[in-house]
Scaffold this motif. Structure first.
Motif: not given
Lengths: 420, 133
Positions: A208, A213, A364, A371-372, A376, B14-18, B21, B39, B64-69, B92-93
């Motif tokens: 996506r 982009y 988890k 992921r934790l 970055e 969590d995604d900086t690019d998204d 935008i 984040k 979908n994010m790390p640590i806690k979604n 989400s995607s």
């Protein structure tokens, strides 16, 4: 007067003749009783009709005797009056010992048999009971017939159900196995469905981004390419992420089964892994200690993958300005498996002095794509520990982790010790 | 016609690019006054608990994010009486039907799909304002 004498004379003669006939009849009955008569010839309408035991009763007797079912009769009191050879063979006792004994002494489920006897009053009575002769239990089907009023007895036909029961049990076992397999398959299907959802999401995300982009580059054509450098960087990174995701997925799918099993010296595996990771170990001034590790049975490829993932993780999640120190030790442990307390395991512990993690996140980390950290902070796809978990499951063991935030983590690997 | 203005939104991404935008899209939109980014789900819940006196009008969270979604964060918000009244949107995607059902059960206003162009990202604030009414 002379006429009267004549009459008396005639009656006496007739009386004498009847006496002879009666005696003959009595003699025939006796002979039949004694079994001396094989056949009777009866004159009827000038034709001689032959009635023989061969053609009548004897057939029945023979039938009952050679019958492929047990047949017996018992008295009102429950004594066996007669039993055929089949029944004697069935309970493995000579027929002459059975006759006279109590039928109930061969019955395990006496209550059930009593019920069948009681229901005879309402007609034919049939049902399953269990015989018990010197501790050997035989499931049988019995059919009871009341012989009264002709005889004060009950006729019993006994069908051996042992073979049938065995077949039934085998079928039931087969059925249960089949049901388990179906449940297993459903579970695998659910896992697979879940897996597809997750991977489709993680694959779609970089795709996506590439499209988003790239579209921006195409749709706003008049801007200088320099101002769009960031777009190109994002497109490139997304493509690289997609590539590493596919690589990791291939590794993950390769661990679905345990390929060739062999005896593996884990000291050698660790030496190889340390060798492979030499560059990064030197770069980060890491110390890796291990000795006296056991030999296990398993897949060499998967063992290398397992320890490579764990050590790479420890090197990756290291504390800033602290030299990574990784120690691998081995002990023997039991009482690990709740359902098999006595089962013995080789327990390997991989301890590091890295950043550790919160207790709430521990469960988890073995889930794929979980992921934790943000990309970055630490790069990665969240597949490494999922692969480790799968490898341990393939080897009949499991992986656990102990960790405290900022104090490092210890991964415990349990390999079942196979009894030889 | 009633015009919505001065909205305060918190976005968990969590995604900086998204994030770059979507933040621009909201900043460009006239209905929104304040846009805050966190984040992941854990940061989102922490932020809301720390700002109970000045809660945002809307929450938008990635799944979908790390640590806690996003779904776990949604559940925390749903079960907190001080937070459960905030309208939450999920994006989400891809969103599996299972996740969508779960989100709806947890009081989420709508599940949005992350679009394939920047122009379509600009439409997300419109969709949210529209569904808010």
């Amino acid at each position: 007067m002379k006429g009267k004498d004549l009459n008396t004379q005639h009656l006496l003669e007739e009386n004498q003749e009847l006496k002879v006939q009666l005696m003959e009849a009595q003699a025939i009955i006796d002979a039949i009783r004694e079994g001396e008569v094989d056949a009777l010839v009866v004159n009827a309408n000038g034709h001689a009709n032959l009635y023989s035991l061969e053609s009548a009763d004897y057939t029945y007797r023979l039938l009952i005797e050679k019958f492929g079912e047990g047949a017996l009769s018992i008295s009102d009191k429950g004594n066996v009056l007669y039993c055929n050879q089949y029944f004697a063979n069935l309970i493995n006792l000579p027929a002459h010992k059975i006759v006279g004994s109590f039928f109930n002494s061969y019955v395990d489920s006496v209550g059930q048999f009593k019920e069948l006897q009681d229901s005879l009053a309402s007609g034919l009575s049939k049902g399953e009971i269990v015989l018990n002769v010197n501790g050997v239990k035989i499931p049988v089907y019995v059919s009871l017939t009341d012989l009264r009023p002709t005889l004060p007895a009950i006729g019993i036909i006994v069908t051996d159900l042992s073979e049938k029961r065995k077949t039934e049990e085998a079928l039931e076992l087969y059925q249960r196995k089949l049901e388990n397999k179906v449940a297993e398959l459903n579970e695998t299907n659910n896992d697979l469905e879940q897996f597809i959802h997750v991977i489709s999401h993680d694959i779609k995300e970089p795709i996506r981004k590439i499209v988003t982009y790239a579209s921006d580059l195409i749709e706003v054509p008049n801007e200088p390419i320099e101002s769009k450098k960031d777009n190109l960087k994002i497109i490139k990174n997304s493509a690289l992420r997609l590539n590493s995701l596919v690589d990791d997925l291939v590794k993950y799918s390769m661990t679905t089964t345990k390929n060739s099993e062999q005896e593996i010296d884990l000291n050698e595996v660790l030496a190889d892994v340390v060798d492979d990771l030499e560059i990064i170990i030197i770069e980060r001034s890491a110390k890796i200690n291990f000795r006296d590790l056991p030999k296990i049975k398993g897949s060499l490829v998967q063992m290398r993958q397992l320890f490579s993932n764990l050590i790479s993780n420890s090197l990756k999640y290291r504390k800033v300005k602290v030299k990574p120190k990784i120690t691998i030790t081995a002990t023997v442990a039991s009482g690990v498996d709740a359902s098999f307390q006595k089962k013995v395991f080789n327990k390997l512990s991989v301890q590091d002095n890295g950043i550790g993690m919160n207790e709430e996140n521990i469960k988890k980390i073995f889930t794929i794509f979980q992921r934790l950290h943000t990309p970055e902070q630490y790069s990665g796809n969240g597949i490494g520990l999922a692969i480790c978990k799968r490898i341990m499951e393939n080897h009949g063991g499991r992986i656990e982790v102990e960790s405290k935030l900022n104090e490092g983590s210890t991964f415990h690997l349990y390999f079942p010790v196979k009894a030889n | 016609m009633e015009v919505t203005t001065g909205l305060n939104i918190v976005i968990a991404e969590d995604d900086t690019d998204d994030a770059n935008i979507i933040i621009k899209s909201f900043n460009r939109h006239k209905a929104f006054k304040k846009v805050t980014r966190v984040k992941n789900g854990q940061e989102l819940v922490n932020y809301l608990k720390d700002n109970k006196s000045d809660l945002p009008d809307i929450v938008l969270t990635d799944i979908n994010m790390p640590i806690k979604n996003g779904v776990e964060a949604l559940s925390d918000i749903f079960h907190d009486s001080a937070l459960c009244k905030i309208p939450v949107f999920v994006y989400s995607s891809t969103i599996s039907p299972m996740y969508e059902r779960k989100c709806k059960e947890l009081g989420c206003k709508a599940c949005l799909i992350k679009p394939f162009s920047i122009a379509e990202f600009d439409d997300i604030p419109n969709q949210i304002v529209y569904k808010l009414k």
